[in-house]
Design a protein around this motif. Structure first.
Motif, PDB file in Angstrom:
ATOM      1  N   LEU A 112       0.823  -1.484   0.007  1.00  0.00           N
ATOM      2  CA  LEU A 112       0.007   0.382   0.100  1.00  0.00           C
ATOM      3  C   LEU A 112       0.690   0.829  -0.072  1.00  0.00           C
ATOM      4  CD1 LEU A 112      -2.706  -1.410   2.684  1.00  0.00           C
ATOM      5  CD2 LEU A 112      -2.921  -0.642   0.127  1.00  0.00           C
ATOM      6  N   LEU A 113       1.589   1.246   1.063  1.00  0.00           N
ATOM      7  CA  LEU A 113       3.193   2.147   0.959  1.00  0.00           C
ATOM      8  C   LEU A 113       3.592   2.703  -0.340  1.00  0.00           C
ATOM      9  CD1 LEU A 113       4.534   1.718   4.251  1.00  0.00           C
ATOM     10  CD2 LEU A 113       2.472   3.311   4.218  1.00  0.00           C
ATOM     11  N   TRP A 114       4.283   1.958  -0.734  1.00  0.00           N
ATOM     12  CA  TRP A 114       4.906   1.667  -2.416  1.00  0.00           C
ATOM     13  C   TRP A 114       3.181   2.608  -3.295  1.00  0.00           C
ATOM     14  CZ3 TRP A 114       9.547   3.054  -2.674  1.00  0.00           C
ATOM     15  CH2 TRP A 114      10.237   2.593  -2.126  1.00  0.00           C
ATOM     16  N   VAL A 115       2.458   2.383  -3.337  1.00  0.00           N
ATOM     17  CA  VAL A 115       1.450   2.389  -4.771  1.00  0.00           C
ATOM     18  C   VAL A 115       1.036   3.989  -3.918  1.00  0.00           C
ATOM     19  CG1 VAL A 115      -0.941   2.094  -4.913  1.00  0.00           C
ATOM     20  CG2 VAL A 115       0.378   0.007  -5.062  1.00  0.00           C
ATOM     21  N   LEU A 116       1.028   3.836  -2.627  1.00  0.00           N
ATOM     22  CA  LEU A 116       0.449   5.239  -2.388  1.00  0.00           C
ATOM     23  C   LEU A 116       2.055   6.419  -3.121  1.00  0.00           C
ATOM     24  CD1 LEU A 116      -1.861   4.802   0.682  1.00  0.00           C
ATOM     25  CD2 LEU A 116      -2.850   5.913  -1.476  1.00  0.00           C
ATOM     26  N   THR A 117       2.655   6.213  -2.338  1.00  0.00           N
ATOM     27  CA  THR A 117       4.088   6.900  -2.906  1.00  0.00           C
ATOM     28  C   THR A 117       3.457   7.390  -4.149  1.00  0.00           C
ATOM     29  OG1 THR A 117       4.806   6.197  -0.724  1.00  0.00           O
ATOM     30  CG2 THR A 117       6.276   6.594  -2.707  1.00  0.00           C
ATOM     31  N   TRP A 118       3.964   6.197  -5.394  1.00  0.00           N
ATOM     32  CA  TRP A 118       4.223   6.585  -5.874  1.00  0.00           C
ATOM     33  C   TRP A 118       2.673   7.457  -6.987  1.00  0.00           C
ATOM     34  CZ3 TRP A 118       9.185   6.516  -9.315  1.00  0.00           C
ATOM     35  CH2 TRP A 118       9.550   6.137  -8.237  1.00  0.00           C
ATOM     36  N   ILE A 119       1.986   7.392  -6.560  1.00  0.00           N
ATOM     37  CA  ILE A 119       0.286   8.237  -7.251  1.00  0.00           C
ATOM     38  C   ILE A 119       0.902   9.833  -6.715  1.00  0.00           C
ATOM     39  CG2 ILE A 119      -1.701   8.470  -6.267  1.00  0.00           C
ATOM     40  CD1 ILE A 119      -1.904   5.421  -6.770  1.00  0.00           C
ATOM     41  N   LEU A 121       4.105  10.944  -5.734  1.00  0.00           N
ATOM     42  CA  LEU A 121       4.600  12.083  -6.729  1.00  0.00           C
ATOM     43  C   LEU A 121       4.444  11.886  -8.043  1.00  0.00           C
ATOM     44  CD1 LEU A 121       7.832   8.957  -5.028  1.00  0.00           C
ATOM     45  CD2 LEU A 121       7.503  11.708  -4.972  1.00  0.00           C
ATOM     46  N   GLU A 122       3.530  11.583  -8.699  1.00  0.00           N
ATOM     47  CA  GLU A 122       2.571  11.739  -9.920  1.00  0.00           C
ATOM     48  C   GLU A 122       1.683  12.300 -10.127  1.00  0.00           C
ATOM     49  OE1 GLU A 122       2.333   7.740 -11.877  1.00  0.00           O
ATOM     50  OE2 GLU A 122       5.102   7.510 -12.017  1.00  0.00           O
ATOM     51  N   HIS A 123       0.871  12.054  -9.459  1.00  0.00           N
ATOM     52  CA  HIS A 123      -0.144  13.553  -9.443  1.00  0.00           C
ATOM     53  C   HIS A 123      -0.463  13.779  -7.460  1.00  0.00           C
ATOM     54  CE1 HIS A 123      -1.890  10.331 -12.434  1.00  0.00           C
ATOM     55  NE2 HIS A 123      -0.995   9.314 -12.590  1.00  0.00           N
ATOM     56  N   PHE A 124      -0.001  13.943  -7.448  1.00  0.00           N
ATOM     57  CA  PHE A 124      -0.109  15.210  -5.341  1.00  0.00           C
ATOM     58  C   PHE A 124      -1.847  14.663  -5.430  1.00  0.00           C
ATOM     59  CE2 PHE A 124       3.045  17.148  -8.224  1.00  0.00           C
ATOM     60  CZ  PHE A 124       3.307  17.716  -7.226  1.00  0.00           C
ATOM     61  N   LEU A 125      -1.674  12.999  -5.208  1.00  0.00           N
ATOM     62  CA  LEU A 125      -3.021  12.381  -4.702  1.00  0.00           C
ATOM     63  C   LEU A 125      -2.767  11.464  -3.907  1.00  0.00           C
ATOM     64  CD1 LEU A 125      -6.112  12.072  -5.112  1.00  0.00           C
ATOM     65  CD2 LEU A 125      -5.924  10.917  -7.278  1.00  0.00           C
ATOM     66  N   LEU A 126      -3.218  10.765  -2.911  1.00  0.00           N
ATOM     67  CA  LEU A 126      -3.665   9.730  -2.182  1.00  0.00           C
ATOM     68  C   LEU A 126      -5.037   9.274  -1.919  1.00  0.00           C
ATOM     69  CD1 LEU A 126      -1.327  11.028   0.816  1.00  0.00           C
ATOM     70  CD2 LEU A 126      -0.847   9.408  -1.022  1.00  0.00           C
TER      71      LEU A 126
END
Length: 258
Positions: A112-119, A121-126
């Motif tokens: 979950l943390l890796w997916v949220l991190t990259w989203i 970084l790319e979209h300013f979205l959690l």
């Protein structure tokens, strides 16, 4: 038959690589409100389906030299980086935890943390579609591991702390300083790790954010109003606590009281 420790670590590292491949699908599709199940993997440039042998973690990207087999457009290096990071962190967690339910809980959190991190970084979205189910999974697994009350307090304190900080920042400056996604991410970390982890996570993530933020501002020569996502710092601090937080805390307390 009990798997030998080295075998368990190796197996979980390989599975982590495969989970990293699926995590890339989530990072690309969830912000675009696309299904993460159907259709199968496809090139975002030419929309051609990607063959299974081109989807082998790490190897597929390397053999294709980071480009689509059909249209030859470049494939983001994020794909191989995320696969490597997921495999490495699953392997480290397998080494630290061992083959028990705590490993399963930690492995889910890592994903979950890796997916949220990259989203972020790319979209300013959690996305709520990740953090809300994450909170539920964290609470359920914590009850199974007999620290359910600590997890509930972690959710309440995690969300409440950042909510209070954001309100004070808005009151003092007249502008928003944090997104509500950060509140939910900290609540999710509290659900998985308990309220005891929150002071460490808040302090370390703030330290990471301050140091890296200053470096980015200087390199880009931007004003202090430059928007920098905070989710990756929270995720990094959460991973650090999962792997070694209690040991680091014991070391710090021993250093202070010695």
């Amino acid at each position: 038959m009990v798997m030998e420790p080295i075998g368990f670590i190796a197996a979980m590292t390989v599975i982590g690589l495969m989970v990293g491949s699926f995590a890339n699908v989530c990072v690309y599709r969830i912000p675009r409100h696309e299904s993460i199940v159907f259709p199968g993997s496809y090139c975002p440039n030419c929309n051609r389906a990607i063959a299974w042998f081109d989807n082998i973690p790490i190897l597929g990207w390397l053999l294709l030299r980071g480009a689509c087999r059909h249209c030859h457009q470049p494939i983001s290096c994020r794909y191989i980086i995320l696969e490597c990071c997921m495999g490495l962190t699953w392997g480290v967690w397998a080494w630290l935890s061992g083959p028990d339910f705590a490993f399963v809980q930690g492995a889910v959190l890592i994903c979950l943390l890796w997916v949220l991190t990259w989203i972020d970084l790319e979209h300013f979205l959690l996305p709520d579609v990740i953090t809300f189910p994450g909170i539920v999974v964290g609470l359920l697994s914590s009850w199974w591991l007999d620290y359910g009350v600590d997890a509930v307090l972690g959710v309440l304190c995690g969300y409440g702390f950042f909510w209070l900080v954001a309100k004070l920042f808005l009151l003092l400056t007249g502008r928003e300083g944090m997104g509500y996604g950060d509140f939910k991410l900290l609540a999710m970390l509290g659900a998985f790790l308990g309220w005891q982890a929150l002071p460490f996570i808040v302090f370390v993530s703030s330290l990471f954010g301050a140091v890296i933020g200053v470096i980015v501002l200087r390199l880009r020569r931007q004003s202090l109003k430059l928007e920098i996502p905070f989710g990756p710092y929270l995720a990094a601090a959460g991973l650090l606590w999962l792997f070694a937080g209690e040991a680091l805390l014991d070391w710090y307390l021993a250093l202070v009281w010695s």
